[in-house]
Design a protein around this motif. Structure first.
Motif, short mmCIF file in Angstrom:
data_model
loop_
_atom_site.label_atom_id
_atom_site.label_comp_id
_atom_site.label_asym_id
_atom_site.label_seq_id
_atom_site.Cartn_x
_atom_site.Cartn_y
_atom_site.Cartn_z
N VAL A 38 0.76 10.58 -18.49
CA VAL A 38 1.50 9.39 -18.90
C VAL A 38 0.73 8.15 -18.46
N PHE A 39 0.59 7.20 -19.37
CA PHE A 39 -0.02 5.91 -19.03
C PHE A 39 0.95 4.81 -19.43
N ARG A 40 1.24 3.90 -18.49
CA ARG A 40 2.13 2.78 -18.76
C ARG A 40 1.60 1.53 -18.06
N LYS A 41 1.58 0.42 -18.79
CA LYS A 41 1.19 -0.85 -18.20
C LYS A 41 2.46 -1.60 -17.81
N LEU A 42 2.64 -1.80 -16.51
CA LEU A 42 3.85 -2.42 -15.98
C LEU A 42 3.49 -3.78 -15.36
N GLU A 43 3.90 -4.85 -16.02
CA GLU A 43 3.61 -6.20 -15.51
C GLU A 43 4.66 -6.59 -14.47
N GLN A 44 4.19 -7.27 -13.42
CA GLN A 44 5.06 -7.67 -12.32
C GLN A 44 5.14 -9.19 -12.23
N ASN A 45 6.35 -9.71 -12.20
CA ASN A 45 6.60 -11.13 -11.95
C ASN A 45 6.77 -11.29 -10.44
N VAL A 46 5.67 -11.55 -9.76
CA VAL A 46 5.68 -11.59 -8.30
C VAL A 46 6.49 -12.79 -7.80
N LYS A 47 6.29 -13.93 -8.40
CA LYS A 47 7.02 -15.14 -7.99
C LYS A 47 8.53 -14.93 -8.11
N GLY A 48 8.96 -14.40 -9.27
CA GLY A 48 10.38 -14.17 -9.47
C GLY A 48 10.95 -13.18 -8.47
N PHE A 49 10.20 -12.10 -8.21
CA PHE A 49 10.66 -11.09 -7.27
C PHE A 49 10.81 -11.66 -5.87
#
Length: 481
Positions: free
Chosen positions: A252-263
């Motif tokens: 399985v390959f998935r690109k997961l973008e992270q909103n670091v500022k929001g988190f």
């Protein structure tokens, strides 16, 4: 449970025939992922290229272990690592017969785009452009030498120009904290809890945790958690070769973008201090398990993995006052591998993710919130398993996305979806509410506090990792003489 002993020569055919990275991560700090769509009418050329060129480039598990041993003894770094993965459409393109019966995992055959009812992923029209297109193959390059990796990637792209189109390229890069441990962009140590398939790795795990697997269950040195795994967890007999000891694995390959500022802002708004993030993830940033301690700083935290959430329903409930059920690592790996009533075995998989994107500030420095990235960084999630349908999708659908899992108290309100990767249908980002422990280790809960999803799936695909003998079999018969 049988573990692989690399020093046992009887294992040599298996180690030689399977690709590296399946049973142990390749260990490189940089990766390039090239997604190819083969062109119509070029089937023989593409097949020959794989059989003549790529089959000799792909890194076997034997070579990976040989390089590991050389590095341990003489500190000589390994060379470039190469892996090859094919989609169901890729197998059909190459003319492989009966794909739907020989590789019969329904999720693999459908492809990721058709599995939205299971994964609750965003609509593919909202994925990044390259992932909206059909891919036939992915080539993984990994190295500690970036320049060498880039040259290898350029060579692959140039050699494939006459029969393949590059639909996407992704780049991974390890990021580390001040302790040298690999972390993800929210700042938490990642990849600690993995199934172990090698005897020497299990022996090292037991020594590090001062654990004795032969000790009675109630003895202090008895392991609280068992990391050992059988190769059946991830290996599938390659149906397209008759050569013995030839196995592959669904990937399985998935690109997961992270909103670091929001988190980080939402984490701060919980007003729970460092415990807030630890409750969401299940560990403090340095890796200390929140079920064991209310503060980070556990010795060896970046590698510590000898704990569980209790072996009785009463203990499981009590542990929730220290690690909530919605915590990411608890949702996706309840650790005793059973639901609280002990009846159903839960799936695990071998994860091989790597961060993508660069942070402007060193992670050891705590910048102001405005300096955290909101997009362009995240995790390239990868996993190996015997079945995508029964492992990855069960973990995502039945566990991470399920607000009622785990729930040891019949009839009690649901505890919420996974706070990090949990998804709800048609809600991207999804907005959740959670009840946190009001006081660490005590049963009282806070009011329901809001927390938005800050991880967005940007695209991906399901693949199979072929055996090396299959790849070599694609060499034209005239080239074998």
């Amino acid at each position: 449970m049988k573990l692989i002993d690399p020093m046992d020569f009887s294992n040599d055919p298996l180690l030689s025939n399977i690709q590296g990275n399946i049973l142990k991560g390749h260990g490189r700090d940089y990766t390039t992922h090239i997604f190819l769509q083969f062109q119509k009418g070029k089937e023989k050329t593409a097949s020959a290229w794989i059989g003549i060129y790529l089959a000799e480039k792909v890194t076997s598990f034997k070579k990976q272990l040989w390089e590991r041993e050389r590095f341990k003894r003489n500190r000589v770094p390994g060379g470039i690592f190469t892996g090859l993965f094919l989609t169901a459409a890729g197998y059909a393109y190459l003319g492989m017969p009966e794909v739907d019966t020989k590789l019969d995992d329904k999720a693999f055959l459908d492809g990721m785009k058709k599995r939205l009812p299971i994964t609750c992923d965003p609509d593919p029209k909202d994925w990044e452009q390259g992932f909206r297109k059909e891919a036939h193959a992915m080539i993984l390059l990994a190295d500690d030498n970036v320049a060498r990796m880039e040259l290898a990637a350029r060579e692959i792209v140039e050699l494939s120009e006459g029969f393949a189109t590059v639909v996407a390229v992704e780049y991974g890069n390890v990021i580390r904290n001040e302790n040298g441990d690999g972390i993800e962009h929210f700042g938490y140590v990642d990849g600690i809890s993995q199934p172990l398939f090698l005897k020497d790795e299990v022996d090292e795990w037991m020594k590090f945790h001062n654990a004795d697997p032969k000790a009675p269950k109630d003895h202090p040195s008895s392991p609280k958690f068992d990391p050992t795994a059988d190769t059946d967890l991830v290996l599938v007999k390659d149906p397209y070769t008759d050569e013995p000891d030839s196995f592959g694995s669904y990937f399985v390959f998935r690109k997961l973008e992270q909103n670091v500022k929001g988190f980080k802002e939402a984490e701060e708004d919980l007003e729970l201090g460092e415990l807030g993030g630890a409750y969401l993830v299940g560990r403090f940033e340095d890796g200390s398990p929140v079920v064991l301690t209310d503060d980070e700083g556990l010795i060896g935290a970046g590698n510590y993995n000898n704990f569980n959430y209790g072996n009785t329903p009463q203990a499981v409930v009590a542990s929730a006052s220290r690690c909530p059920y919605f915590a990411h690592i608890r949702k996706t790996n309840p650790r005793d591998n059973k639901i609280p009533d002990g009846k159903r075995v839960l799936p695990v998989m071998a994860r091989r993710g790597i961060p993508f994107g660069q942070r402007d500030k060193k992670t050891a420095i705590a910048p102001c919130k405005e300096e955290f990235p909101e997009k362009g960084v995240g995790l390239l999630f990868m996993s190996y398993q015997r079945s995508i349908e029964d492992q990855f999708e069960v973990i995502q659908h039945n566990m991470a996305n399920n607000p009622d899992f785990p729930n040891p108290i019949p009839g009690a309100p649901g505890t919420g979806v996974d706070a990090i990767i949990g998804q709800l249908k048609d809600q991207h980002p999804a907005k959740h509410e959670y009840q946190f422990p009001a006081h660490y280790g005590k049963p009282a809960l806070t009011a329901r506090l809001p927390f938005t999803q800050f991880v967005t799936m940007k695209g991906g695909e399901y693949f199979f990792t072929p055996s090396i003998p299959f790849l070599r079999s694609l060499k034209p018969s005239s080239a074998n003489h």
